[in-house]
Design an enzyme around this catalytic site. Structure first.
Site, short mmCIF file in Angstrom:
data_model
loop_
_atom_site.label_atom_id
_atom_site.label_comp_id
_atom_site.label_asym_id
_atom_site.label_seq_id
_atom_site.Cartn_x
_atom_site.Cartn_y
_atom_site.Cartn_z
N TYR A 150 21.05 -19.49 2.67
CA TYR A 150 22.37 -19.17 2.88
C TYR A 150 22.73 -18.01 2.24
O TYR A 150 23.12 -16.81 2.76
CB TYR A 150 23.54 -20.08 2.64
N GLY B 221 37.49 -22.65 12.05
CA GLY B 221 37.45 -22.29 10.78
C GLY B 221 38.22 -20.59 10.77
O GLY B 221 39.04 -20.32 11.37
#
Length: 294
Positions: free
Chosen positions: A169, A21
């Site tokens: 998160y 990523g």
């Protein structure tokens, strides 16, 4: 992104979460600018693969194994980096995770909270002497627009009640923006900034229910586009000395109101400092894990 005139030649940069990523593309881009890239990886085999790829592309890279969900691993990695790289020019906190279910680490903390916030906090604290040994050091902290839905609940920071993966998160990303603010206040010789790199198709969404990860990979921009603003904060001379700010891709932006609470930022620092206090890295069995070149 125009990188004309940018150079990272002779500069050492640590990128955490560099095996896929945004982290991978950031590491590759900085290597192309001449940096000596320390590839932060939880998985040694994958990390070696990235190092070999960067070297094949003409760059300089070496492996640093570190699991940010383990204080022992973080301390061991910091010790090895400090031994080999007494001067570190840039630290990029990219590694992060989302988990469907609540789980505790070996240190007794909620896994997302430790991986996304406490681990980076500890790693930075241990590497500050290395950063402060070089001119114009920078810390780039990859947060997210998700911080806007995050909260700091002092009675339940690690979500023992009502756990949801995205909530954990978002809270960790809010913590990162608050930490950036306090880090810049305390360490004025180091430029520290947080950034939302954009909503990008990366492996962080692998915990989402199927077929969401597959759909996102089709619809969202590439990791290379997400890496570009991160590389800018690490390398662009125009942002030299800028610190304590929040960026939405290439533009400075105001974070959420909660992320501008200086009292919370100071208190969160104290909580993290207490949570990460522990024994010296030299007492631990992971001291032989690799910082190795290719």
């Amino acid at each position: 992104m125009d990188t004309g005139g940018w150079t990272m030649s002779g500069r050492a940069v640590l990128v955490t979460g560099a095996t896929s990523g945004i982290g991978l593309e950031t590491a590759r881009a900085l290597a192309r600018l001449g940096a000596q890239v320390l590839v932060g990886a939880r998985d040694e085999a994958r990390g070696r693969g990235v190092v070999e790829r960067i070297v094949r592309e003409g760059g300089q890279a070496e492996l640093v194994t570190a699991d940010l969900s383990s204080f022992a691993s973080v301390r061991g990695a910091a010790e090895r980096i400090s031994t080999k790289h007494p001067r570190l020019d840039v630290l990029i906190h990219n590694a992060g995770m989302v988990a469907r279910r609540r789980a505790l680490t070996a240190d007794g903390h909620e896994r997302t909270w430790e991986t996304n916030f406490l681990g980076p906090f500890l790693l930075t604290r241990l590497l500050l002497p290395n950063l402060k040994s070089t001119p114009r050091p920078r810390i780039v902290i990859v947060s997210s627009q998700a911080h806007r839905s995050g909260t700091i609940d002092w009675a339940d920071l690690e979500l023992e009640r009502g756990y949801r993966g995205f909530r954990a998160y978002a809270n960790s990303k809010l913590a990162l923006v608050l930490w950036t603010r306090e880090l810049a206040r305390r360490e004025t010789s180091v430029a520290s900034n947080a950034i939302h790199p954009g909503v990008i198709a990366t492996n962080i969404w692998r915990a989402a229910p199927a077929p969401i990860p597959w759909i996102l990979r089709i619809l969202l921009p590439s990791s290379a586009k997400g890496a570009a603003p991160v590389v800018r904060l690490a390398a662009d001379p125009e942002v030299e000395g800028v610190s304590g700010r929040y960026f939405d891709r290439f533009r400075e932006a105001a974070p959420s109101g909660a992320a501008q609470n200086d009292s919370d930022a100071r208190r969160l620092w104290e909580v993290a400092e207490k949570a990460t206090a522990g024994a010296d890295a030299s007492t631990r069995p992971d001291a032989a894990a690799p910082v190795s070149g290719a």
